[in-house]
Design a protein around this motif. Structure first.
Motif, mmCIF file in Angstrom:
data_model
loop_
_atom_site.group_PDB
_atom_site.id
_atom_site.type_symbol
_atom_site.label_atom_id
_atom_site.label_comp_id
_atom_site.label_asym_id
_atom_site.label_seq_id
_atom_site.Cartn_x
_atom_site.Cartn_y
_atom_site.Cartn_z
ATOM 1 N N TYR A 69 0.835 -1.068 -0.637
ATOM 2 C CA TYR A 69 -0.108 0.080 -0.085
ATOM 3 C C TYR A 69 0.846 1.564 -0.284
ATOM 4 O O TYR A 69 2.215 0.900 0.522
ATOM 5 C CB TYR A 69 -0.744 -0.649 0.844
ATOM 6 N N GLY A 128 -10.777 -3.658 5.951
ATOM 7 C CA GLY A 128 -11.044 -3.972 4.803
ATOM 8 C C GLY A 128 -10.596 -5.072 4.330
ATOM 9 O O GLY A 128 -11.225 -6.343 5.763
ATOM 10 N N GLN A 161 -5.644 -2.786 6.233
ATOM 11 C CA GLN A 161 -6.670 -2.497 5.692
ATOM 12 C C GLN A 161 -7.574 -2.219 6.689
ATOM 13 O O GLN A 161 -8.263 -2.070 6.605
ATOM 14 C CB GLN A 161 -7.175 -2.891 4.439
ATOM 15 N N THR A 191 -6.968 5.063 2.851
ATOM 16 C CA THR A 191 -6.593 3.796 2.804
ATOM 17 C C THR A 191 -5.382 3.435 0.940
ATOM 18 O O THR A 191 -5.779 4.675 0.401
ATOM 19 C CB THR A 191 -8.023 2.811 2.398
#
Length: 241
Positions: free
Chosen positions: A7, A166, A171, A241
């Protein structure tokens, strides 16, 4: 199957300042050196996957999920909303967890020494999964404000902590919501760390009479926006995010 990717690192420009002199604990815990961005492990970006079998029938009903011999004391409310992306599209399957103080402003936690009483019928924790339209809902008791040791007369506004998972451990977003009309909101040193006053509005749950249940409870709506210009401010990842 697509290959998972790391990420993006956090953008410091979106962060609340780590050091804010009027918020006393930041004086001691603010980092003294630049932050490092660590690569995610495979397990952090590929799991877990939450399903409806992981959620109990009373997990989103804080009025009943800890009750011993009656219902908790306080103002009964419904807290509901949607989990959305930056284009107002629903985010289905997100795991939403909440935790909060009781109506007297006390948490069921061994380190909470506030003189307000514990409620034997209120645990203060719940969780649910967003549906296909990103909708979620909890039944709970409106939390009370409580004093804290920032200075001689600091009080936290009534608030509920919110965690959104998530589809991976990396997440997870954490925030807290406040309630429309609370005069303690602008006085709170934690709230005042938000660099943009509009962020306070994004953290305020609005009275929703259309979702209220007559002769039972009021309702408050709090939409959680994960990215974009109108994103909800998050404690652990302000840019979303």
């Amino acid at each position: 199957m697509s290959t998972p990717h790391d990420y993006l690192p956090r953008d410091p420009a979106w962060r609340t300042p780590a050091f804010a002199p009027f918020y006393k604990t930041t004086v001691h815990r603010a980092p003294r050196a630049p932050l490092l961005s660590l690569r995610n492990t495979l397990s952090e970006i590929t799991g877990p996957v939450f399903g409806h079998d992981d959620i109990g029938p009373l997990d989103n009903d804080l009025i009943r999920n800890y009750a011993q011999d009656g219902e908790p004391v306080g103002e009964r409310i419904i807290l509901h909303g949607r989990v959305l992306d930056e284009n107002a599209r629903p985010v289905p399957g997100a795991l939403i967890e909440i935790w909060q103080a009781n109506a007297a402003g006390r948490y069921r936690h061994r380190n909470d020494r506030y003189l307000a009483p514990l409620d034997p019928n209120f645990g203060g924790c719940g969780r649910t999964l967003a549906d296909d339209e990103g909708r979620y809902a909890f039944r709970t008791i409106k939390p009370g404000p409580y004093p804290w040791g920032n200075d001689s007369n600091s009080w936290r506004p009534a608030h509920v902590h919110v965690s959104v998972f998530g589809r991976a451990f990396a997440q997870r977003l954490i925030t807290q919501l406040y309630f429309e009309g609370d005069p303690l909101i602008p006085r709170c040193p934690i709230v005042r760390t938000l660099p943009d006053p509009a962020g306070v509005e994004l953290l305020t749950a609005r009275l929703d009479m259309n979702a209220a249940i007559p002769f039972d409870c009021l309702a408050y709506r709090f939409d959680i926006v994960l990215r974009g210009r109108r994103a909800t401010p998050f404690e652990n990842r302000p840019e979303g995010t």
